[in-house]
Design an enzyme around this catalytic site. Structure first.
Site, PDB file in Angstrom:
ATOM      1  N   ASN A   8     -33.506 -21.253 -28.654  1.00 44.77           N
ATOM      2  CA  ASN A   8     -34.192 -20.846 -29.881  1.00 44.77           C
ATOM      3  C   ASN A   8     -35.101 -21.997 -30.299  1.00 44.77           C
ATOM      4  OD1 ASN A   8     -34.989 -20.073 -32.410  1.00 44.77           O
ATOM      5  ND2 ASN A   8     -32.944 -20.065 -33.325  1.00 44.77           N
ATOM      6  N   HIS A  86     -30.133 -14.528 -38.055  1.00 45.53           N
ATOM      7  CA  HIS A  86     -29.942 -15.979 -37.980  1.00 45.53           C
ATOM      8  C   HIS A  86     -29.760 -16.520 -39.399  1.00 45.53           C
ATOM      9  CE1 HIS A  86     -30.580 -20.226 -37.285  1.00 45.53           C
ATOM     10  NE2 HIS A  86     -30.325 -19.986 -36.012  1.00 45.53           N
ATOM     11  N   GLU A 154     -22.340 -18.664 -34.987  1.00 40.26           N
ATOM     12  CA  GLU A 154     -23.009 -19.905 -35.375  1.00 40.26           C
ATOM     13  C   GLU A 154     -22.553 -20.323 -36.772  1.00 40.26           C
ATOM     14  OE1 GLU A 154     -27.002 -19.475 -32.776  1.00 40.26           O
ATOM     15  OE2 GLU A 154     -27.242 -19.904 -34.888  1.00 40.26           O
ATOM     16  N   SER A 192     -25.455 -27.114 -32.872  1.00 43.23           N
ATOM     17  CA  SER A 192     -25.362 -28.494 -32.367  1.00 43.23           C
ATOM     18  C   SER A 192     -24.888 -28.602 -30.919  1.00 43.23           C
ATOM     19  CB  SER A 192     -24.477 -29.354 -33.285  1.00 43.23           C
ATOM     20  OG  SER A 192     -25.092 -29.503 -34.542  1.00 43.23           O
TER      21      SER A 192
HETATM   22  P1  13P Z   1     -29.131 -26.433 -33.299  1.00 42.90           P
HETATM   23  O1  13P Z   1     -28.792 -26.348 -31.836  1.00 42.90           O
HETATM   24  O2  13P Z   1     -30.385 -27.215 -33.575  1.00 42.90           O
HETATM   25  O3  13P Z   1     -27.956 -26.887 -34.114  1.00 42.90           O
HETATM   26  O4  13P Z   1     -29.453 -24.951 -33.775  1.00 42.90           O
HETATM   27  C1  13P Z   1     -28.583 -23.934 -33.447  1.00 42.90           C
HETATM   28  C2  13P Z   1     -29.204 -22.630 -33.789  1.00 42.90           C
HETATM   29  O5  13P Z   1     -29.498 -22.370 -34.945  1.00 42.90           O
HETATM   30  C3  13P Z   1     -29.479 -21.703 -32.694  1.00 42.90           C
HETATM   31  O6  13P Z   1     -29.907 -20.478 -33.161  1.00 42.90           O
END
Ligand code: 13P
Length: 231
Positions: A8, A86, A154, A192
């Site tokens: 993403n 999201h 997430e 992360s």
């Molecule tokens: P990060 O990997 O930057 O934490 O973002 C995760 C994310 O929001 C994927 O959709």
């Protein structure tokens, strides 16, 4: 087992040079990940035969919706997936579970595979409400929908913070999500994920793949993640 890798790219690339350089550097890995660029760069990726999705779609089919992109238009361009719900879109665009439900219906009607993002806030995590929240997000998002989708877990507090839940916690939530479905749903983890923790996270057997933000914008990190998770 090979896991899915989803990149993403959010709004990280803002110049032609940056995006062209990225395209060049990750080109050799294009059969091993699905990329979700900003829609203005979507065509560039598709022309080079990357497997692509979009980061958001409109809840509406067509018409006077300034600033939006329909599921039909991105499908016609050649995209195959749409991230829906999201946490950044939920927050910044005040996207409700009802809107998410409409967006998933739009995606399915137009033969895009929806990636439904769910996850709890830090407060909810501390109050042990993760499962309750996820259950509600999923049941509202999938109201009157029986076609198959992909889910991405997430936790809001893990996005962009460098902090992740423990492998045991992730495994517990992923298994919990899986039993909510009648079919063998694919469930990803996002938040992360990096070249530093991929070796450890890749040990979670229940996880079918990773939805990666910042680290996916760094070609060397993406390469390492692919090497570990696609073996
Ligand atoms: P990060 O990997 O930057 O934490 O973002 C995760 C994310 O929001 C994927 O959709």
């Amino acid at each position: 087992m090979k896991k899915l890798i989803l990149a993403n790219l959010k709004m990280y690339f803002n110049t032609k040079e940056e995006i062209d350089n990225y395209l060049k550097e990750v080109n050799i890995h294009k059969n091993n990940f699905i990329v979700f660029p900003s829609v203005i760069y979507l065509d560039k990726f598709l022309k080079q035969n990357f497997i692509c999705g979009v980061q958001n779609i409109s809840a509406s089919q067509s018409g006077s919706y300034t600033g939006e992109n329909s599921a039909l238009s991105v499908k016609n361009l050649g995209a195959s997936y749409a991230i829906i719900g999201h946490s950044e879109v939920r927050k910044n665009f005040k996207e409700t579970d009802e809107i998410i439900n409409q967006k998933i219906k739009q995606a399915l009607q137009n033969k895009l595979i929806p990636i439904l993002c769910v996850g709890e806030s830090l407060d909810a995590y501390h109050q042990n409400q993760t499962k309750q929240i996820i259950n509600m997000q999923i049941s509202k998002a999938l109201k009157d929908i029986d076609k198959e989708i992909i889910v991405s877990y997430e936790p809001v507090w893990a996005i962009g913070t460098g902090i992740t839940p423990s492998n045991e916690e992730i495994d517990d939530i992923i298994n919990y999500i899986k039993i909510l479905f009648k079919y063998k749903v694919k469930v990803l983890y996002g938040g992360s994920v990096s070249d530093k923790n991929i070796q450890n996270l890749n040990n979670i057997n229940s996880v079918d793949g990773f939805l990666i933000g910042k680290s996916a914008t760094e070609p060397s990190s993406l390469k390492k993640i692919i090497e570990v998770a696609r073996m």
